[in-house]
Design a protein around this motif. Structure first.
Motif, short mmCIF file in Angstrom:
data_model
loop_
_atom_site.label_atom_id
_atom_site.label_comp_id
_atom_site.label_asym_id
_atom_site.label_seq_id
_atom_site.Cartn_x
_atom_site.Cartn_y
_atom_site.Cartn_z
N LEU A 139 0.84 -1.20 0.00
CA LEU A 139 0.00 0.00 0.00
C LEU A 139 0.88 1.25 0.00
O LEU A 139 1.63 1.50 0.94
CB LEU A 139 -0.94 0.01 1.21
N SER A 140 0.77 2.02 -1.08
CA SER A 140 1.41 3.33 -1.16
C SER A 140 0.31 4.36 -0.88
O SER A 140 -0.62 4.09 -0.12
CB SER A 140 2.06 3.52 -2.53
N SER A 141 0.38 5.52 -1.49
CA SER A 141 -0.60 6.57 -1.27
C SER A 141 -0.38 7.68 -2.29
O SER A 141 0.74 7.85 -2.80
CB SER A 141 -0.44 7.16 0.14
N THR A 142 -1.42 8.45 -2.56
CA THR A 142 -1.23 9.65 -3.38
C THR A 142 -0.28 10.62 -2.69
O THR A 142 0.32 11.47 -3.35
CB THR A 142 -2.58 10.35 -3.66
N ALA A 182 -1.94 2.83 -4.67
CA ALA A 182 -1.83 4.14 -4.04
C ALA A 182 -3.23 4.74 -3.91
O ALA A 182 -3.76 5.32 -4.85
CB ALA A 182 -0.94 5.06 -4.87
N PRO A 183 -3.85 4.58 -2.73
CA PRO A 183 -5.20 5.13 -2.54
C PRO A 183 -5.19 6.65 -2.47
O PRO A 183 -4.21 7.26 -2.02
CB PRO A 183 -5.64 4.55 -1.19
N GLY A 184 -6.28 7.24 -2.91
CA GLY A 184 -6.54 8.65 -2.64
C GLY A 184 -7.29 8.73 -1.32
O GLY A 184 -6.99 7.98 -0.38
N PHE A 185 -8.27 9.62 -1.24
CA PHE A 185 -9.02 9.80 0.01
C PHE A 185 -9.97 8.63 0.23
O PHE A 185 -10.91 8.42 -0.53
CB PHE A 185 -9.81 11.11 -0.01
N ILE A 186 -9.71 7.86 1.28
CA ILE A 186 -10.56 6.72 1.65
C ILE A 186 -11.12 6.99 3.05
O ILE A 186 -10.39 7.43 3.94
CB ILE A 186 -9.77 5.39 1.67
N GLU A 187 -12.40 6.73 3.23
CA GLU A 187 -13.02 6.96 4.54
C GLU A 187 -12.59 5.89 5.54
O GLU A 187 -13.03 4.75 5.48
CB GLU A 187 -14.55 6.93 4.40
N THR A 188 -11.69 6.28 6.45
CA THR A 188 -11.21 5.38 7.51
C THR A 188 -10.97 6.18 8.78
O THR A 188 -11.05 7.41 8.78
CB THR A 188 -9.87 4.70 7.11
N GLU A 189 -10.61 5.46 9.85
CA GLU A 189 -10.25 6.14 11.10
C GLU A 189 -9.03 7.05 10.89
O GLU A 189 -8.91 8.09 11.52
CB GLU A 189 -9.93 5.11 12.19
N GLY A 241 5.31 -4.97 -10.78
CA GLY A 241 6.08 -3.74 -10.69
C GLY A 241 5.26 -2.49 -10.96
O GLY A 241 5.80 -1.42 -11.21
N GLN A 242 3.95 -2.61 -10.85
CA GLN A 242 3.06 -1.50 -11.18
C GLN A 242 2.60 -0.74 -9.93
O GLN A 242 2.49 -1.32 -8.85
CB GLN A 242 1.82 -2.01 -11.93
N VAL A 243 2.32 0.53 -10.12
CA VAL A 243 1.70 1.35 -9.08
C VAL A 243 0.35 1.80 -9.61
O VAL A 243 0.28 2.52 -10.61
CB VAL A 243 2.56 2.58 -8.72
N LEU A 244 -0.70 1.34 -8.97
CA LEU A 244 -2.07 1.67 -9.40
C LEU A 244 -2.67 2.70 -8.46
O LEU A 244 -2.83 2.44 -7.26
CB LEU A 244 -2.94 0.41 -9.40
N TYR A 245 -2.97 3.88 -9.00
CA TYR A 245 -3.61 4.92 -8.19
C TYR A 245 -5.12 4.68 -8.20
O TYR A 245 -5.75 4.68 -9.25
CB TYR A 245 -3.27 6.31 -8.75
N VAL A 246 -5.65 4.44 -7.01
CA VAL A 246 -7.10 4.23 -6.85
C VAL A 246 -7.58 5.45 -6.06
O VAL A 246 -7.62 5.46 -4.84
CB VAL A 246 -7.40 2.92 -6.11
N ALA A 247 -7.89 6.51 -6.82
CA ALA A 247 -8.03 7.82 -6.20
C ALA A 247 -9.20 8.64 -6.75
O ALA A 247 -9.29 9.84 -6.48
CB ALA A 247 -6.73 8.60 -6.37
N GLY A 249 -9.72 9.64 -9.65
CA GLY A 249 -9.33 10.56 -10.72
C GLY A 249 -7.93 10.24 -11.17
O GLY A 249 -7.26 9.37 -10.61
N PRO A 250 -7.45 10.93 -12.21
CA PRO A 250 -6.10 10.65 -12.72
C PRO A 250 -5.02 11.15 -11.77
O PRO A 250 -5.17 12.21 -11.15
CB PRO A 250 -6.05 11.40 -14.05
N CYS A 251 -3.96 10.37 -11.65
CA CYS A 251 -2.77 10.76 -10.89
C CYS A 251 -1.56 10.42 -11.74
O CYS A 251 -1.61 9.50 -12.54
CB CYS A 251 -2.67 10.01 -9.57
N ASP A 252 -0.46 11.12 -11.55
CA ASP A 252 0.74 10.84 -12.34
C ASP A 252 1.34 9.50 -11.95
O ASP A 252 1.31 9.12 -10.79
CB ASP A 252 1.79 11.93 -12.10
#
Length: 252
Positions: A139-142, A182-189, A241-247, A249-252
């Motif tokens: 797990l990465s992140s935006t 790499a998640p964007g804004f996710i509703e968590t604690e 070897g991929q980084v998938l942004y799940v955010a 919207g588009p991310c670089d």
């Protein structure tokens, strides 16, 4: 238990994104070790999986501690089977601007995210190479692209991406893939903690995130779990070897 059943370990599995991932991988037919700092905190997720007909185990360990990691992975192998799916999700935040950030706040965030991912992967990769099958999802992140007040977290999450790509290169010939989400804004604690830190209500923060997202909504743990399910699947063997942004919207 079927002989072909895969065993997965999900770190930080007691709540939030980790709980969502644990439940999804159990739905996918895997035996799931729900690992978190406090073993008792994992029990609710384990019970939920069991009630739905799945198989799960609560495991307590500090992912930044080599001895605890070794013991935890051995226990999973003994009780559930060789862990060939690993989701490195455990994470903490200790946000502050750099001039206010303590060395401890830097070390603890790097320790959980980067050292923890390293130790867990090191402990599990032997099982994967032996089985000629492995799926590592980190797990990465935006925030890897930079985020005010998160110099420690941003550095850790960018580091996770380089770590992932190198694992893909080293382990590919053994049938092991490594990918990052790499998640964007996710509703968590954790995002609720962020709202408190910056002095606004969680609802206000969610509205801000919704207004900025092209999909016009915030993310849920299930959104990340769905992406993990793909990377962990048998069919994803040529994606590594991929980084998938799940955010949203588009991310670089």
């Amino acid at each position: 238990m079927g002989t072909n059943q895969r065993t997965a370990i999900v770190t930080g599995g007691a709540r939030g994104i980790g709980a969502g991932i644990s439940k999804r991988l159990a739905e996918d037919g895997m035996a799931v070790a729900v690992l978190d700092l406090d073993e008792s905190a994992c029990q609710a997720v384990v019970d939920e999986i069991a009630a739905a007909g799945g198989q799960a185990l609560a495991v307590g360990a500090d992912v930044s501690d080599p001895e605890q990691v070794e013991a935890a992975v051995r226990r999973v192998a003994d009780e559930l089977g060789a862990p060939t799916v690993l989701v490195n999700n455990a994470g903490i935040i200790r946000d502050n601007l750099i001039f206010k950030m303590s060395v401890e706040d830097w070390d603890s965030v790097i320790g959980v995210h980067l050292r923890g991912s390293f130790l867990m992967t090191k402990a599990c990769q032997g099982f994967m190479t032996q089985e000629k099958f492995g799926r590592i999802v980190n797990l990465s992140s935006t925030s890897a692209q930079g985020n005010r007040g998160q110099v420690n977290y941003s550095a850790a999450k960018a580091g996770v991406q380089g770590f992932t790509k190198t694992l893909a290169i080293e382990l590919g010939k053994f049938g092991v893939t490594a990918n990052a989400i790499a998640p964007g804004f996710i509703e968590t604690e954790m995002t609720a903690e962020t709202a408190a830190r910056i002095g606004i209500s969680f609802d206000e923060l969610k509205k801000m995130a919704t207004d900025q997202a092209p999909v016009a909504r915030t993310g849920k743990p299930e959104d990340i779990a769905h992406a993990v399910s793909f990377f962990a699947s048998e069919g994803a063997g040529f994606t590594t070897g991929q980084v998938l942004y799940v955010a949203g919207g588009p991310c670089d």
